[in-house]
Motif scaffolding. Structure first.
Motif, PDB file in Angstrom:
ATOM      1  N   ASP A 207       9.071  31.743 -32.504  1.00 43.39           N
ATOM      2  CA  ASP A 207      10.110  31.452 -33.493  1.00 43.39           C
ATOM      3  C   ASP A 207      10.346  29.942 -33.498  1.00 43.39           C
ATOM      4  N   HIS A 208      11.156  29.480 -34.441  1.00 49.73           N
ATOM      5  CA  HIS A 208      11.413  28.041 -34.574  1.00 49.73           C
ATOM      6  C   HIS A 208      12.896  27.717 -34.509  1.00 49.73           C
ATOM      7  N   ALA A 209      13.674  28.597 -33.903  1.00 48.45           N
ATOM      8  CA  ALA A 209      15.113  28.373 -33.756  1.00 48.45           C
ATOM      9  C   ALA A 209      15.366  27.376 -32.621  1.00 48.45           C
ATOM     10  N   PRO A 210      16.529  26.736 -32.642  1.00 47.81           N
ATOM     11  CA  PRO A 210      16.859  25.822 -31.536  1.00 47.81           C
ATOM     12  C   PRO A 210      16.778  26.563 -30.202  1.00 47.81           C
ATOM     13  N   ILE A 211      16.177  25.940 -29.214  1.00 50.82           N
ATOM     14  CA  ILE A 211      15.961  26.591 -27.918  1.00 50.82           C
ATOM     15  C   ILE A 211      17.273  27.012 -27.267  1.00 50.82           C
ATOM     16  N   GLU A 212      18.332  26.229 -27.456  1.00 50.71           N
ATOM     17  CA  GLU A 212      19.603  26.590 -26.832  1.00 50.71           C
ATOM     18  C   GLU A 212      20.135  27.919 -27.366  1.00 50.71           C
ATOM     19  N   ALA A 213      19.749  28.304 -28.576  1.00 51.91           N
ATOM     20  CA  ALA A 213      20.170  29.594 -29.122  1.00 51.91           C
ATOM     21  C   ALA A 213      19.583  30.730 -28.296  1.00 51.91           C
ATOM     22  N   SER A 214      18.323  30.630 -27.959  1.00 54.75           N
ATOM     23  CA  SER A 214      17.661  31.674 -27.176  1.00 54.75           C
ATOM     24  C   SER A 214      18.158  31.699 -25.750  1.00 54.75           C
ATOM     25  N   VAL A 215      18.238  30.537 -25.144  1.00 52.38           N
ATOM     26  CA  VAL A 215      18.614  30.454 -23.733  1.00 52.38           C
ATOM     27  C   VAL A 215      20.064  30.848 -23.535  1.00 52.38           C
ATOM     28  N   GLY A 216      20.951  30.355 -24.399  1.00 47.75           N
ATOM     29  CA  GLY A 216      22.371  30.643 -24.247  1.00 47.75           C
ATOM     30  C   GLY A 216      22.681  32.120 -24.312  1.00 47.75           C
ATOM     31  N   LEU A 217      22.146  32.812 -25.311  1.00 46.04           N
ATOM     32  CA  LEU A 217      22.426  34.230 -25.448  1.00 46.04           C
ATOM     33  C   LEU A 217      21.756  35.059 -24.370  1.00 46.04           C
ATOM     34  N   ALA A 218      20.619  34.622 -23.892  1.00 48.75           N
ATOM     35  CA  ALA A 218      19.927  35.379 -22.847  1.00 48.75           C
ATOM     36  C   ALA A 218      20.738  35.407 -21.563  1.00 48.75           C
ATOM     37  N   LYS A 219      21.627  34.417 -21.391  1.00 49.04           N
ATOM     38  CA  LYS A 219      22.401  34.333 -20.158  1.00 49.04           C
ATOM     39  C   LYS A 219      23.782  34.956 -20.268  1.00 49.04           C
ATOM     40  N   LEU A 220      24.147  35.475 -21.428  1.00 49.05           N
ATOM     41  CA  LEU A 220      25.461  36.082 -21.573  1.00 49.05           C
ATOM     42  C   LEU A 220      25.577  37.325 -20.696  1.00 49.05           C
ATOM     43  N   PRO A 221      26.709  37.461 -19.987  1.00 41.94           N
ATOM     44  CA  PRO A 221      26.906  38.692 -19.208  1.00 41.94           C
ATOM     45  C   PRO A 221      27.131  39.883 -20.138  1.00 41.94           C
TER      46      PRO A 221
END
Length: 146
Positions: free
Chosen positions: A80-94
């Motif tokens: 995908d071409h979304a900002p990396i922080e979008a993927s990383v941030g949500l992946a870490k949500l409890p």
């Protein structure tokens, strides 16, 4: 004989089904065990759904890319071409924050996607793309050698 199949599609949910069908067909041709094909279908669908949701969330018209290769094993890369922080941030949500009703469907899809993928695929890697914004989700399944 090694083969690589590349599929690019506009970020519309309707194209995820096609990516799953092509992915399973290539997996079958590569020699992936029949009992793993449902796992392949689910994992490709989840990775593509996640990529489409991110593109839609950020209003990105860029194509989602799926690359399938059967060199040593059957590997699939969904880019995908979304900002990396979008993927990383949500992946870490409890989990309790993922259950928050204020999250959009797209945000929930991208956050839960990694957890589901980890359950489907033993060999899963998620990393930033080499050039520009985006994430590469790489999944690998064994192929018995004849």
């Amino acid at each position: 004989m090694m083969a690589t199949v590349r599929l690019s599609f506009s970020p519309a949910p309707v194209h995820v089904r096609t990516a799953r069908l092509v992915g399973v067909a290539v997996a079958r041709r590569a020699g992936v065990a029949e009992e793993l094909l449902d796992e392949v279908r689910l994992a490709i669908g989840e990775a593509c759904t996640r990529a489409v949701a991110l593109h839609n969330q950020y209003g990105l018209p860029d194509l989602v890319t799926v690359e399938m290769s059967d060199s040593d094993a059957y590997s699939v890369r969904v880019i995908d071409h979304a900002p990396i922080e979008a993927s990383v941030g949500l992946a870490k949500l409890p989990p309790d924050e993922l259950a928050d009703e204020s999250l959009t469907d797209e945000a929930l899809t991208t956050g839960v996607g990694f957890a589901l993928l980890a359950g489907f695929v033993d060999d899963l890697q998620v990393r930033p793309v080499e050039d520009g914004p985006g994430t590469e989700v790489r999944m690998v399944w064994p192929v018995p050698r004849r």
